[in-house]
Design an enzyme around this catalytic site. Structure first.
Site, mmCIF file in Angstrom:
data_model
loop_
_atom_site.group_PDB
_atom_site.id
_atom_site.type_symbol
_atom_site.label_atom_id
_atom_site.label_comp_id
_atom_site.label_asym_id
_atom_site.label_seq_id
_atom_site.Cartn_x
_atom_site.Cartn_y
_atom_site.Cartn_z
ATOM 1 C CG ASP A 66 0.320 7.509 -1.296
ATOM 2 O OD1 ASP A 66 1.054 7.439 -0.153
ATOM 3 O OD2 ASP A 66 0.832 7.865 -2.427
ATOM 4 C CG ASN A 134 3.445 9.436 -14.204
ATOM 5 O OD1 ASN A 134 3.505 10.015 -13.093
ATOM 6 N ND2 ASN A 134 2.524 8.340 -14.219
ATOM 7 C CG HIS A 136 2.714 9.574 -9.733
ATOM 8 N ND1 HIS A 136 3.000 8.392 -10.144
ATOM 9 C CD2 HIS A 136 3.743 9.728 -8.518
ATOM 10 C CE1 HIS A 136 4.032 7.829 -9.339
ATOM 11 N NE2 HIS A 136 4.313 8.692 -8.519
ATOM 12 C CD GLU A 141 0.177 7.194 -11.616
ATOM 13 O OE1 GLU A 141 0.930 7.597 -12.075
ATOM 14 O OE2 GLU A 141 0.668 6.131 -10.732
HETATM 15 C C1 F6R Z 1 4.431 8.732 -1.779
HETATM 16 C C2 F6R Z 1 3.920 9.064 -2.993
HETATM 17 C C3 F6R Z 1 4.470 8.984 -4.350
HETATM 18 C C4 F6R Z 1 5.997 9.589 -4.562
HETATM 19 C C5 F6R Z 1 6.513 9.552 -5.827
HETATM 20 C C6 F6R Z 1 7.982 9.805 -5.906
HETATM 21 O O1 F6R Z 1 3.654 8.697 -0.734
HETATM 22 O O2 F6R Z 1 2.626 9.343 -3.087
HETATM 23 O O3 F6R Z 1 3.868 10.099 -5.259
HETATM 24 O O4 F6R Z 1 5.990 10.676 -3.735
HETATM 25 O O5 F6R Z 1 6.403 8.324 -6.490
HETATM 26 O O6 F6R Z 1 8.658 8.681 -5.130
HETATM 27 P P1 F6R Z 1 10.344 8.894 -4.782
HETATM 28 O O7 F6R Z 1 10.219 9.644 -3.746
HETATM 29 O O8 F6R Z 1 10.591 7.216 -4.373
HETATM 30 O O9 F6R Z 1 10.780 9.142 -5.942
#
Ligand code: F6R
Length: 239
Positions: A66, A134, A136, A141
């Site tokens: 992303d 959540n 994601h 989401e």
């Molecule tokens: C990152 C991404 C997100 C993270 C998720 C967890 O490219 O797409 O889905 O993997 O938000 O974030 P952290 O690792 O900071 O807890």
């Protein structure tokens, strides 16, 4: 789903070995990569292994999950900037073989070109994922359709609030992002999901033991045939 637990350091090292094995067998492998805090130790370990000559990314290609809409790679909060600084410049991957979704696509049709590019490269061999509280994955989401390709998402106010600490003010936090879709992720041949900390324990329980449903995007990974979870003891504590 296969589950591997240990300390954060232990499981990051075990995950790194997956790359060593894959790239030994298939030097031109296509890697799906993630940003966030979770993969930082894995990336540091890959840099160490690469410097030690134990793994080479010289023929590999990478596709990140992303990117924020409207940020280019020179912005220090862009995911391109994150990847360059936390991984790419520390390993021998060729810069032109690294891909992050463009933050400048105008619509979903243009965003979905990313899926076509990945397919043309042979498809992702190993997709790395973190997980949001959540459920994601990427910026998908809850309630993102199962058949979604790479697409533009409007960030929720809570996500923007959570990320505003990295920007000068809330106004500078992008309102949209572009993310691989659920379908894009599910197309990968193998998937690694990493999660650390007590704060992820509830969602890991739902991911592994709940019914696979789009209200918990990560639970849909139960429908994939080759998923391994790398968890520290805290994240695994409710299993
Ligand atoms: C990152 C991404 C997100 C993270 C998720 C967890 O490219 O797409 O889905 O993997 O938000 O974030 P952290 O690792 O900071 O807890």
């Amino acid at each position: 789903m296969k589950i591997i637990t240990g300390t954060r350091e232990e499981v990051s090292k075990k995950a790194a070995q997956r790359y060593v094995e894959l790239l030994a067998k298939k030097p031109e492998a296509v890697l799906g990569l993630a940003t966030g805090s979770t993969p930082l130790e894995l990336y540091a370990e890959l840099a160490r292994l690469c410097a030690a000559g134990e793994v080479s990314f010289a023929r590999a290609k990478s596709y990140n999950l992303d990117e924020y809409l409207g940020l280019d790679g020179s912005h220090d909060q862009s995911y391109r900037y994150f990847m360059d600084n936390n991984l790419f410049k520390h390993i021998d991957i060729r810069p032109e073989n690294t891909h992050v979704p463009s933050g400048f696509v105008k619509d979903d049709a243009e965003a979905a070109q990313y899926d076509a590019e990945i397919a043309a490269a042979g498809g992702v061999d190993l997709q790395l994922l973190g997980i949001g509280n959540n459920g994601h994955i990427g910026f998908n989401e809850p309630l993102t359709p199962y058949d979604s390709l790479t697409h533009i998402v409007k960030l929720t106010e809570s996500t923007r609030e959570a990320n505003k600490r990295f920007f000068k003010s809330i106004d500078e936090v992008p309102t949209h992002a572009v993310t691989m879709g659920i379908h894009t992720v599910m197309q990968a041949r193998s998937i690694i999901l990493m999660a650390f900390g007590r704060g992820k324990a509830e969602i890991i329980k739902k991911t592994v033991q709940g019914r696979p449903e789009i209200s918990v995007p990560a639970s849909l990974l139960q429908l994939h045939t080759d998923v391994t979870l790398y968890l520290d003891e805290d994240a695994a504590s409710l299993l």
